[in-house]
Design a protein around this motif. Structure first.
Motif, mmCIF file in Angstrom:
data_model
loop_
_atom_site.group_PDB
_atom_site.id
_atom_site.type_symbol
_atom_site.label_atom_id
_atom_site.label_comp_id
_atom_site.label_asym_id
_atom_site.label_seq_id
_atom_site.Cartn_x
_atom_site.Cartn_y
_atom_site.Cartn_z
ATOM 1 N N PRO A 67 45.123 29.955 36.284
ATOM 2 C CA PRO A 67 44.903 31.168 35.498
ATOM 3 C C PRO A 67 43.673 31.949 35.961
ATOM 4 O O PRO A 67 43.689 33.183 35.980
ATOM 5 C CB PRO A 67 44.745 30.673 34.062
ATOM 6 C CG PRO A 67 44.500 29.215 34.155
ATOM 7 C CD PRO A 67 45.090 28.753 35.449
ATOM 8 N N GLY A 68 42.623 31.257 36.369
ATOM 9 C CA GLY A 68 41.431 31.945 36.854
ATOM 10 C C GLY A 68 41.709 32.740 38.117
ATOM 11 O O GLY A 68 41.284 33.893 38.254
ATOM 12 N N LEU A 69 42.423 32.120 39.058
ATOM 13 C CA LEU A 69 42.763 32.829 40.289
ATOM 14 C C LEU A 69 43.649 34.035 40.019
ATOM 15 O O LEU A 69 43.432 35.120 40.579
ATOM 16 C CB LEU A 69 43.435 31.882 41.285
ATOM 17 C CG LEU A 69 42.530 30.856 41.961
ATOM 18 C CD1 LEU A 69 43.360 29.875 42.791
ATOM 19 C CD2 LEU A 69 41.467 31.527 42.807
ATOM 20 N N LEU A 70 44.666 33.864 39.157
ATOM 21 C CA LEU A 70 45.542 34.990 38.829
ATOM 22 C C LEU A 70 44.763 36.128 38.177
ATOM 23 O O LEU A 70 44.938 37.305 38.533
ATOM 24 C CB LEU A 70 46.683 34.537 37.916
ATOM 25 C CG LEU A 70 47.769 33.687 38.557
ATOM 26 C CD1 LEU A 70 48.724 33.142 37.498
ATOM 27 C CD2 LEU A 70 48.522 34.465 39.617
ATOM 28 N N LEU A 71 43.896 35.783 37.232
ATOM 29 C CA LEU A 71 43.084 36.817 36.584
ATOM 30 C C LEU A 71 42.169 37.504 37.593
ATOM 31 O O LEU A 71 42.018 38.731 37.582
ATOM 32 C CB LEU A 71 42.270 36.220 35.438
ATOM 33 C CG LEU A 71 43.063 35.833 34.196
ATOM 34 C CD1 LEU A 71 42.211 34.986 33.257
ATOM 35 C CD2 LEU A 71 43.589 37.070 33.485
ATOM 36 N N GLY A 72 41.561 36.739 38.484
ATOM 37 C CA GLY A 72 40.674 37.323 39.486
ATOM 38 C C GLY A 72 41.399 38.230 40.458
ATOM 39 O O GLY A 72 40.918 39.319 40.787
ATOM 40 N N LEU A 91 50.883 42.841 36.139
ATOM 41 C CA LEU A 91 51.721 41.651 35.966
ATOM 42 C C LEU A 91 50.950 40.382 36.332
ATOM 43 O O LEU A 91 51.130 39.333 35.700
ATOM 44 C CB LEU A 91 52.996 41.767 36.798
ATOM 45 C CG LEU A 91 53.998 42.812 36.310
ATOM 46 C CD1 LEU A 91 55.119 43.008 37.335
ATOM 47 C CD2 LEU A 91 54.547 42.452 34.942
ATOM 48 N N THR A 92 50.070 40.466 37.324
ATOM 49 C CA THR A 92 49.264 39.308 37.718
ATOM 50 C C THR A 92 48.282 38.935 36.610
ATOM 51 O O THR A 92 48.129 37.759 36.285
ATOM 52 C CB THR A 92 48.524 39.603 39.041
ATOM 53 O OG1 THR A 92 49.489 39.957 40.035
ATOM 54 C CG2 THR A 92 47.741 38.399 39.511
ATOM 55 N N VAL A 93 47.620 39.924 36.022
ATOM 56 C CA VAL A 93 46.705 39.651 34.902
ATOM 57 C C VAL A 93 47.496 39.085 33.721
ATOM 58 O O VAL A 93 47.066 38.111 33.093
ATOM 59 C CB VAL A 93 45.916 40.920 34.493
ATOM 60 C CG1 VAL A 93 45.183 40.711 33.175
ATOM 61 C CG2 VAL A 93 44.929 41.306 35.590
ATOM 62 N N LEU A 94 48.621 39.680 33.411
ATOM 63 C CA LEU A 94 49.452 39.189 32.313
ATOM 64 C C LEU A 94 49.884 37.742 32.574
ATOM 65 O O LEU A 94 49.829 36.897 31.673
ATOM 66 C CB LEU A 94 50.679 40.087 32.142
ATOM 67 C CG LEU A 94 51.529 39.864 30.914
ATOM 68 C CD1 LEU A 94 50.740 40.137 29.642
ATOM 69 C CD2 LEU A 94 52.762 40.759 30.973
ATOM 70 N N GLY A 95 50.266 37.438 33.806
ATOM 71 C CA GLY A 95 50.634 36.065 34.157
ATOM 72 C C GLY A 95 49.453 35.112 34.006
ATOM 73 O O GLY A 95 49.599 33.999 33.501
ATOM 74 N N GLY A 96 48.268 35.542 34.441
ATOM 75 C CA GLY A 96 47.077 34.712 34.295
ATOM 76 C C GLY A 96 46.752 34.427 32.847
ATOM 77 O O GLY A 96 46.404 33.298 32.479
ATOM 78 N N LEU A 97 46.875 35.450 32.002
ATOM 79 C CA LEU A 97 46.622 35.252 30.573
ATOM 80 C C LEU A 97 47.661 34.320 29.957
ATOM 81 O O LEU A 97 47.332 33.472 29.124
ATOM 82 C CB LEU A 97 46.609 36.593 29.837
ATOM 83 C CG LEU A 97 45.409 37.490 30.107
ATOM 84 C CD1 LEU A 97 45.620 38.866 29.480
ATOM 85 C CD2 LEU A 97 44.128 36.854 29.603
ATOM 86 N N GLY A 139 34.150 31.093 37.507
ATOM 87 C CA GLY A 139 34.082 30.787 38.933
ATOM 88 C C GLY A 139 35.423 31.012 39.614
ATOM 89 O O GLY A 139 35.503 31.577 40.710
ATOM 90 N N TRP A 140 36.496 30.571 38.948
ATOM 91 C CA TRP A 140 37.835 30.794 39.511
ATOM 92 C C TRP A 140 38.197 32.277 39.499
ATOM 93 O O TRP A 140 38.881 32.760 40.414
ATOM 94 C CB TRP A 140 38.887 29.966 38.776
ATOM 95 C CG TRP A 140 38.872 28.527 39.174
ATOM 96 C CD1 TRP A 140 38.616 27.446 38.364
ATOM 97 C CD2 TRP A 140 39.093 27.996 40.477
ATOM 98 N NE1 TRP A 140 38.666 26.286 39.099
ATOM 99 C CE2 TRP A 140 38.960 26.600 40.403
ATOM 100 C CE3 TRP A 140 39.392 28.565 41.719
ATOM 101 C CZ2 TRP A 140 39.122 25.766 41.508
ATOM 102 C CZ3 TRP A 140 39.540 27.729 42.820
ATOM 103 C CH2 TRP A 140 39.414 26.351 42.702
ATOM 104 N N ILE A 141 37.773 33.011 38.482
ATOM 105 C CA ILE A 141 38.043 34.455 38.450
ATOM 106 C C ILE A 141 37.350 35.150 39.622
ATOM 107 O O ILE A 141 37.948 35.984 40.310
ATOM 108 C CB ILE A 141 37.643 35.062 37.088
ATOM 109 C CG1 ILE A 141 38.622 34.594 36.006
ATOM 110 C CG2 ILE A 141 37.598 36.588 37.148
ATOM 111 C CD1 ILE A 141 38.241 34.989 34.585
ATOM 112 N N LEU A 142 36.076 34.812 39.871
ATOM 113 C CA LEU A 142 35.370 35.386 41.029
ATOM 114 C C LEU A 142 36.075 35.015 42.333
ATOM 115 O O LEU A 142 36.229 35.857 43.225
ATOM 116 C CB LEU A 142 33.929 34.896 41.074
ATOM 117 C CG LEU A 142 32.905 35.634 40.248
ATOM 118 C CD1 LEU A 142 31.525 35.009 40.420
ATOM 119 C CD2 LEU A 142 32.862 37.100 40.607
ATOM 120 N N ALA A 143 36.485 33.762 42.442
ATOM 121 C CA ALA A 143 37.194 33.328 43.654
ATOM 122 C C ALA A 143 38.511 34.089 43.809
ATOM 123 O O ALA A 143 38.900 34.454 44.932
ATOM 124 C CB ALA A 143 37.435 31.826 43.610
#
Length: 186
Positions: free
Chosen positions: A20-25, A84-90, A112-116
């Motif tokens: 989820p962090g990677l998708l949100l980032g 859609l990527t942010v929605l998927g991450g959430l 950290g995962w969001i920054l990555a």
């Protein structure tokens, strides 16, 4: 006092915040790119360098009305993918974290995962669209190679910064009791 019954055969490791962090980032990094560079600064659009691309996409000059219309359509497609990527991450985050949601948003691991993820967006988009396909550059013109390199360096720094932020952070376990403010909140 609430009691949680756990299946003894269930995996007791905390749900990973990596996906989820990677998708949100990735999605939020794409939004920042699209809003800042495409719309506010108008440095480029999705197809603004196709007159020099490497795959033969028709050129849509962003300085003409019809060219700007087509570039705007493709910017919209790009923003739809970001949304859609942010929605998927959430959705993944919501599915994995069923308790302690306030603490997860304060977790260095998630951020950290969001920054990555943002850095990963820059690296993939910078390599694919700017270098391999050549459909647009960060800022076209005589110094475009330097702008493109800076975009990639920023991506690498964001990935490294995300790793540093996660380093030494305790893993987030929503089942673990929390001390301090909000520990008893439902």
């Amino acid at each position: 006092m609430a009691t949680t019954v756990r299946d003894p055969g269930a995996d007791t490791a905390p749900a990973s915040l990596q996906l989820p962090g990677l998708l949100l980032g990735v999605g939020l990094g794409g939004f920042l790119d699209g809003i800042l560079l495409h719309q506010l600064l108008q440095w480029h659009h999705m197809l603004s360098s196709t007159n020099h691309d490497r795959i033969g996409v028709r050129y849509y000059d962003p300085h003409t009305v019809s060219g700007l219309e087509m570039n705007t359509v493709w910017d919209g497609v790009f923003h739809t993918v970001c949304w859609l990527t942010v929605l998927g991450g959430l959705a993944v985050l919501y599915g994995r974290v069923t308790a302690g949601r306030r603490q997860v948003w304060a977790s260095r691991v998630l951020w950290g995962w969001i920054l990555a993820g943002w850095g990963l967006f820059n690296l993939v988009e910078g390599l694919l669209d700017h270098q391999i396909l050549g459909i647009h550059h960060v800022h076209g013109g005589p110094y475009q190679v330097w702008w493109d390199i800076a975009f990639l360096v920023l991506g690498a720094l964001l990935v490294a910064g995300g790793g540093l932020l996660r380093r030494g952070a305790p893993p987030f376990d929503p089942a673990a009791p929390r001390a301090g403010r909000g520990a008893g909140a439902a």
